[in-house]
Scaffold this motif. Structure first.
Motif, mmCIF file in Angstrom:
data_model
loop_
_atom_site.group_PDB
_atom_site.id
_atom_site.type_symbol
_atom_site.label_atom_id
_atom_site.label_comp_id
_atom_site.label_asym_id
_atom_site.label_seq_id
_atom_site.Cartn_x
_atom_site.Cartn_y
_atom_site.Cartn_z
ATOM 1 N N MET A 88 0.897 -1.097 0.031
ATOM 2 C CA MET A 88 -0.110 0.045 -0.192
ATOM 3 C C MET A 88 0.907 1.312 0.114
ATOM 4 S SD MET A 88 -2.925 0.848 2.700
ATOM 5 C CE MET A 88 -3.546 -1.021 2.670
ATOM 6 N N GLU A 89 0.489 2.418 -0.859
ATOM 7 C CA GLU A 89 1.355 3.296 -1.023
ATOM 8 C C GLU A 89 1.264 4.149 0.407
ATOM 9 O OE1 GLU A 89 0.183 5.866 -4.104
ATOM 10 O OE2 GLU A 89 -0.038 4.159 -5.566
ATOM 11 N N GLN A 90 2.439 4.903 0.786
ATOM 12 C CA GLN A 90 2.529 5.526 2.026
ATOM 13 C C GLN A 90 1.496 6.381 2.374
ATOM 14 O OE1 GLN A 90 4.765 4.656 4.526
ATOM 15 N NE2 GLN A 90 3.562 5.943 5.892
ATOM 16 N N ASN A 91 0.898 7.360 1.393
ATOM 17 C CA ASN A 91 -0.041 8.292 1.540
ATOM 18 C C ASN A 91 -1.346 7.754 1.713
ATOM 19 O OD1 ASN A 91 -0.420 7.510 -0.905
ATOM 20 N ND2 ASN A 91 -0.692 9.537 -1.853
ATOM 21 N N GLN A 92 -1.522 6.163 1.516
ATOM 22 C CA GLN A 92 -2.699 5.761 1.842
ATOM 23 C C GLN A 92 -2.620 4.805 3.072
ATOM 24 O OE1 GLN A 92 -4.917 4.098 -1.937
ATOM 25 N NE2 GLN A 92 -3.096 4.853 -3.048
ATOM 26 N N GLN A 93 -1.707 4.628 3.895
ATOM 27 C CA GLN A 93 -1.704 4.000 4.955
ATOM 28 C C GLN A 93 -2.552 4.333 6.136
ATOM 29 O OE1 GLN A 93 0.093 1.409 5.229
ATOM 30 N NE2 GLN A 93 2.170 1.878 3.863
ATOM 31 N N PHE A 94 -3.191 5.705 5.951
ATOM 32 C CA PHE A 94 -3.733 6.090 7.275
ATOM 33 C C PHE A 94 -5.206 6.375 6.826
ATOM 34 C CE2 PHE A 94 0.538 7.664 8.671
ATOM 35 C CZ PHE A 94 0.707 6.788 9.800
ATOM 36 N N PHE A 95 -6.294 5.547 7.420
ATOM 37 C CA PHE A 95 -7.504 5.667 7.296
ATOM 38 C C PHE A 95 -8.298 4.864 7.994
ATOM 39 C CE2 PHE A 95 -5.690 2.064 4.613
ATOM 40 C CZ PHE A 95 -6.379 0.953 4.934
ATOM 41 N N HIS A 96 -9.612 5.181 8.393
ATOM 42 C CA HIS A 96 -10.230 4.274 9.463
ATOM 43 C C HIS A 96 -10.899 3.135 8.699
ATOM 44 C CE1 HIS A 96 -10.336 6.501 13.099
ATOM 45 N NE2 HIS A 96 -11.205 7.585 12.624
ATOM 46 N N ALA A 97 -10.950 2.100 9.552
ATOM 47 C CA ALA A 97 -11.629 0.951 9.240
ATOM 48 C C ALA A 97 -12.705 0.547 10.496
ATOM 49 C CB ALA A 97 -10.570 -0.026 8.564
ATOM 50 N N HIS A 98 -13.521 -0.227 10.003
ATOM 51 C CA HIS A 98 -14.290 -1.027 11.179
ATOM 52 C C HIS A 98 -13.515 -2.393 11.371
ATOM 53 C CE1 HIS A 98 -18.100 1.047 9.572
ATOM 54 N NE2 HIS A 98 -18.500 0.509 10.777
ATOM 55 N N HIS A 99 -13.732 -2.575 12.710
ATOM 56 C CA HIS A 99 -12.847 -3.938 13.384
ATOM 57 C C HIS A 99 -14.178 -4.368 14.179
ATOM 58 C CE1 HIS A 99 -9.493 -1.418 12.356
ATOM 59 N NE2 HIS A 99 -9.174 -2.476 11.697
ATOM 60 N N SER A 100 -14.861 -5.190 13.764
ATOM 61 C CA SER A 100 -16.169 -5.488 14.492
ATOM 62 C C SER A 100 -16.491 -7.257 14.541
ATOM 63 C CB SER A 100 -17.163 -5.010 13.622
ATOM 64 O OG SER A 100 -16.951 -3.527 13.456
ATOM 65 N N PRO A 101 -17.143 -7.397 15.772
ATOM 66 C CA PRO A 101 -17.651 -8.773 15.892
ATOM 67 C C PRO A 101 -18.689 -8.967 14.913
ATOM 68 C CG PRO A 101 -17.978 -7.434 17.840
ATOM 69 C CD PRO A 101 -17.533 -6.714 16.807
ATOM 70 N N MET A 102 -19.490 -10.088 14.639
ATOM 71 C CA MET A 102 -20.469 -10.335 13.885
ATOM 72 C C MET A 102 -21.748 -10.170 14.387
ATOM 73 S SD MET A 102 -19.311 -13.585 11.430
ATOM 74 C CE MET A 102 -19.101 -14.962 12.671
ATOM 75 N N GLY A 103 -22.611 -9.414 14.000
ATOM 76 C CA GLY A 103 -24.095 -9.021 14.576
ATOM 77 C C GLY A 103 -24.049 -8.377 16.018
ATOM 78 N N ALA A 104 -23.231 -7.675 16.102
ATOM 79 C CA ALA A 104 -23.020 -6.766 17.593
ATOM 80 C C ALA A 104 -23.207 -5.350 17.276
ATOM 81 C CB ALA A 104 -21.843 -7.213 18.161
ATOM 82 N N LEU A 105 -23.407 -4.794 16.175
ATOM 83 C CA LEU A 105 -23.455 -3.381 15.863
ATOM 84 C C LEU A 105 -22.458 -2.587 16.842
ATOM 85 C CD1 LEU A 105 -24.742 -1.351 14.112
ATOM 86 C CD2 LEU A 105 -26.609 -1.277 15.806
ATOM 87 N N ALA B 190 -7.491 0.866 -8.959
ATOM 88 C CA ALA B 190 -6.738 1.799 -8.217
ATOM 89 C C ALA B 190 -7.438 3.243 -7.554
ATOM 90 C CB ALA B 190 -5.412 2.045 -8.671
ATOM 91 N N ALA B 191 -8.056 3.756 -8.654
ATOM 92 C CA ALA B 191 -9.019 5.010 -8.414
ATOM 93 C C ALA B 191 -10.156 4.795 -7.061
ATOM 94 C CB ALA B 191 -9.337 5.505 -9.647
ATOM 95 N N HIS B 192 -10.446 3.585 -7.546
ATOM 96 C CA HIS B 192 -11.615 3.474 -6.400
ATOM 97 C C HIS B 192 -10.981 3.103 -4.917
ATOM 98 C CE1 HIS B 192 -14.390 2.012 -10.000
ATOM 99 N NE2 HIS B 192 -14.298 3.480 -9.785
ATOM 100 N N GLN B 193 -10.017 2.505 -4.885
ATOM 101 C CA GLN B 193 -9.082 2.420 -3.673
ATOM 102 C C GLN B 193 -8.782 3.707 -2.994
ATOM 103 O OE1 GLN B 193 -5.952 -0.345 -3.599
ATOM 104 N NE2 GLN B 193 -5.179 0.581 -1.475
ATOM 105 N N ARG B 194 -8.304 4.559 -3.836
ATOM 106 C CA ARG B 194 -8.096 5.991 -3.349
ATOM 107 C C ARG B 194 -9.305 6.799 -2.887
ATOM 108 N NH1 ARG B 194 -4.900 5.766 -8.143
ATOM 109 N NH2 ARG B 194 -6.244 7.080 -9.347
#
Length: 693
Positions: free
Chosen positions: A1-18, A651-655
């Motif tokens: 992953m390019e360096q300028n794309q390293q920092f982004f939020h992501a969910h980290h979730s159990p299944m079905g717990a909202l 690649a564009a959609h990833q950006r």
């Protein structure tokens, strides 16, 4: 992953717990959130104090951008130098998300697997599937000649923490807040703390490690010079009692866990089992033929899907809900039809569960009218609401939280026709994929009603039908219906005469015909097939030789070009009706027209951005990536068009996600690569279909 794309939020979730441990963006709020439509407004502190007294940390808290390296003087009298890691390596996979900086690394583990049918499965399998926890593997590698103190902590203005009690028997060390969220480990050298801040705790202000007035808490561990230490820890979520209103329900996990302490103990004891499942998830995606950008997009979408899921229990049986991202609308039907393919792969019972909920609580019979005679109503038929409620509030029977009368083809109007096709398509694909003959038999009469409802909305007079929607639901109160593309211009937002929606009605007729044929209802099947042919012929005849494509709305005025004209081909294809999508089949003219249409518009003059990203409509700078993913699959797999296979587009959609929407986890709605809505969203799992290519 390019360096300028390293920092982004992501969910980290159990299944079905909202629930979500949202982290990853540089200098942004994040943390453990329950039932939220956005990242939790707290801070995440992960790092170590080195032998020089410097506090080294990842930049996952508000203000980190301003604290790259400085001295901090606080009210709590700590005076420590801080250093923020800026050169961070991130390894983003399907079920693990790893971060590494000098002397430290951590991996967030979010395994996913088939959720067993609660009516059939063994209790231990159900307990494993519903455990509301996220897993973290935290490693310190102290190659210096001085001792370090490592830490993992969370902070929130309204959070107050307590040390885990009765953890001795399990060897648990950790903290919890209101018995709703907690951090725990069994590592023998880990110790729990709470204080004003990590700095104040490290400064040893006072001699009370768990100072309950402090909003910051977590685990610390001493790391000797030359020592490498790995600490497995778990993040647990728990909400007891009824959590929904109007129809009281609890989280399903309350059937297997009595409280947060039991969740944390179970998760810690089964850490290795969950980590092994996550490794299998990662290996499966890595072994696919998808390019690196597509693999990222699949992983990102999967996380956001699970972050929006809610596995409930109504006192008798399970109830499955997928919340609509930032909007928190419950089981939005025009998302259900897109997430269908992911759910059928993972746990088909959830599709059946949602279909039955719509039948039992959110179906209705209406009247219809023609816009030229708005005062005259005709018999319409059955349809379904847009959603089932919002933010844990179930809507009254037969009503949604979204749809509003008195609007003419504007956002928040009714989606009656589209939701009718959506329920039919979900039903048809579910039955075809699962072979659930009992469900097909149970829905026989309802599908016949759906067929008649579709026909009536074409025209109540059979002699005047042309295959597409011409009549509006009286629920609009003389307004006009819209589609799932609710904030777009008429090219995709308007329902009547729309070729995107016409394609879905063609597919719905085919779905009904297939189920009727299998049930021996030949007369109904023939009626549906006749309607499908009429619709296909209408669309094929509408290919405009002067424009070079089929205009988006068949009203004699539209000149918009839209990619989703091809979208509905996915449904008969996934039902195994390959003849229906063939240029040698009964709808050959229609399929050929769609190929001509798509090939003409996939360029920068109409539906491509300069960087290769797709644009759903030529006249609106507003696209939903979930629909782009779906249409990419149709173009490549069903229509076999090489023009749709372009790494630059991926690649564009990833950006769009890692740069444009970096603060919002996975997003769906973009304008020129910038998120404008549908943040924190589940629908992008349409890209699960790519794994079939």
């Amino acid at each position: 992953m390019e360096q300028n794309q390293q920092f982004f939020h992501a969910h980290h979730s159990p299944m079905g717990a909202l629930a979500s441990f949202t982290v990853g963006e540089f200098g942004a709020h994040g943390g453990m959130g329950l039932e939220l439509g956005a990242p939790y407004a707290g801070n995440v502190f992960i790092g170590y104090q080195d032998g020089e007294g410097v506090v080294n940390a990842f930049p996952f808290y508000k203000g980190a951008k301003d604290q790259s390296e400085r001295y901090v003087q606080k009210d709590d009298v700590s005076s420590l130098k801080e250093h923020i890691f800026e050169d961070v390596n991130r390894d983003y996979r399907w079920a693990t998300d790893g971060f590494a900086a000098p002397g430290i690394s951590f991996k967030i583990i979010t395994p996913f697997f088939d959720i067993p049918d609660p009516q059939l499965a063994q209790q231990q399998k159900l307990q494993q599937a519903c455990c509301p926890a996220v897993y973290v593997e935290l490693t310190f590698d102290n190659t210096s000649d001085q001792d370090w103190t490592g830490f993992f902590a969370l902070q929130g203005d309204e959070l107050r923490w307590n040390k885990l009690i009765d953890g001795g028997e399990q060897g648990l060390v950790g903290v919890s807040c209101r018995d709703q969220i907690g951090i725990a480990s069994q590592h023998p050298n880990a110790r729990a703390f709470s204080h004003f801040s990590v700095q104040s705790a490290l400064s040893k202000m006072g001699n009370n490690e768990c100072f309950m007035l402090g909003p910051t808490a977590g685990l610390m561990i001493d790391v000797k010079a030359g020592e490498k230490v790995t600490v497995p820890l778990v993040l647990g979520f728990y909400l007891a009692g009824n959590v929904t209103y109007n129809r009281a329900m609890q989280y399903y996990y309350t059937q297997h866990f009595t409280g947060l302490q039991q969740v944390l103990a179970y998760a810690v004891n089964h850490f290795d089992d969950y980590a092994a499942i996550a490794q299998q998830n990662d290996q499966q995606l890595a072994a696919s033929k998808l390019n690196q950008h597509q693999q990222f997009l699949v992983a990102h979408a999967t996380r956001s899907y699970y972050g929006s899921t809610q596995w409930l229990f109504d006192g008798t049986e399970s109830v499955w809900v997928v919340n609509e991202g930032e909007y928190l609308m419950m089981n939005t039907l025009d998302l259900t039809v897109d997430m269908l393919f992911f759910e059928l792969q993972q746990n088909p019972w959830t599709v059946k569960n949602t279909l039955e909920q719509f039948v039992n609580h959110y179906s209705f019979y209406d009247e219809i009218f023609h816009p030229d005679q708005p005062e005259k109503n005709y018999r319409g038929g059955i349809s379904f609401t847009h959603d089932m409620g919002v933010a844990n509030n179930w809507s009254p029977k037969g009503q949604s939280s979204y749809e509003m009368a008195g609007l003419d083809r504007a956002c928040f109007s009714h989606m009656t026709y589209e939701q009718l096709t959506n329920w039919v398509l979900c039903c048809g694909v579910y039955i075809s994929k699962t072979g659930d003959a009992q469900f097909a038999t149970e829905q026989r009469g309802r599908l016949i009603d759906c067929l008649q409802s579709l026909l009536n909305r074409d025209h109540p007079d059979a002699e005047k039908r042309d295959g597409i929607m011409s009549f509006e639901s009286a629920r609009t109160e003389q307004g006009g219906e819209i589609t799932t593309y609710d904030s777009l211009d008429h090219s995709l937002g308007q329902a009547r005469g729309n070729i995107y929606l016409a394609g879905k009605s063609w597919a719905a007729y085919l779905a009904i015909a297939k189920v009727m044929q299998d049930l021996g209802e030949q007369q109904q099947a023939e009626l549906a097939l006749t309607a499908a042919q009429r619709c296909a012929d209408k669309l094929a005849d509408s290919l405009d030789p002067q424009l070079g494509y089929i205009p988006a709305v068949l009203d004699g005025h539209s000149s918009s070009a839209i990619i989703p004209a091809i979208e509905a081909l996915v449904y008969p294809y996934e039902m195994g009706l390959l003849d229906a999508v063939s240029e040698q089949g009964p709808y050959a003219r229609y399929i050929s027209a769609l190929k001509t249409h798509f090939s003409f518009i996939l360029n920068e003059n109409y539906c491509l951005y300069a960087d290769g990203a797709w644009k759903l409509s030529s006249t609106a700078d507003n696209s939903w990536v979930s629909k782009i993913y779906l249409n990419q699959y149709v173009a490549r797999k069903v229509l076999k068009l090489d023009i749709a296979d372009n790494v630059a587009s991926d690649a564009a959609h990833q950006r769009w996600q890692t740069i444009g929407a970096s603060q919002h986890a996975c997003c769906d709605q973009f304008s020129s690569g910038k998120p404008i809505g549908s943040l924190y969203y589940p629908r992008c799992v349409t890209n699960i279909l790519w794994l079939q290519e």
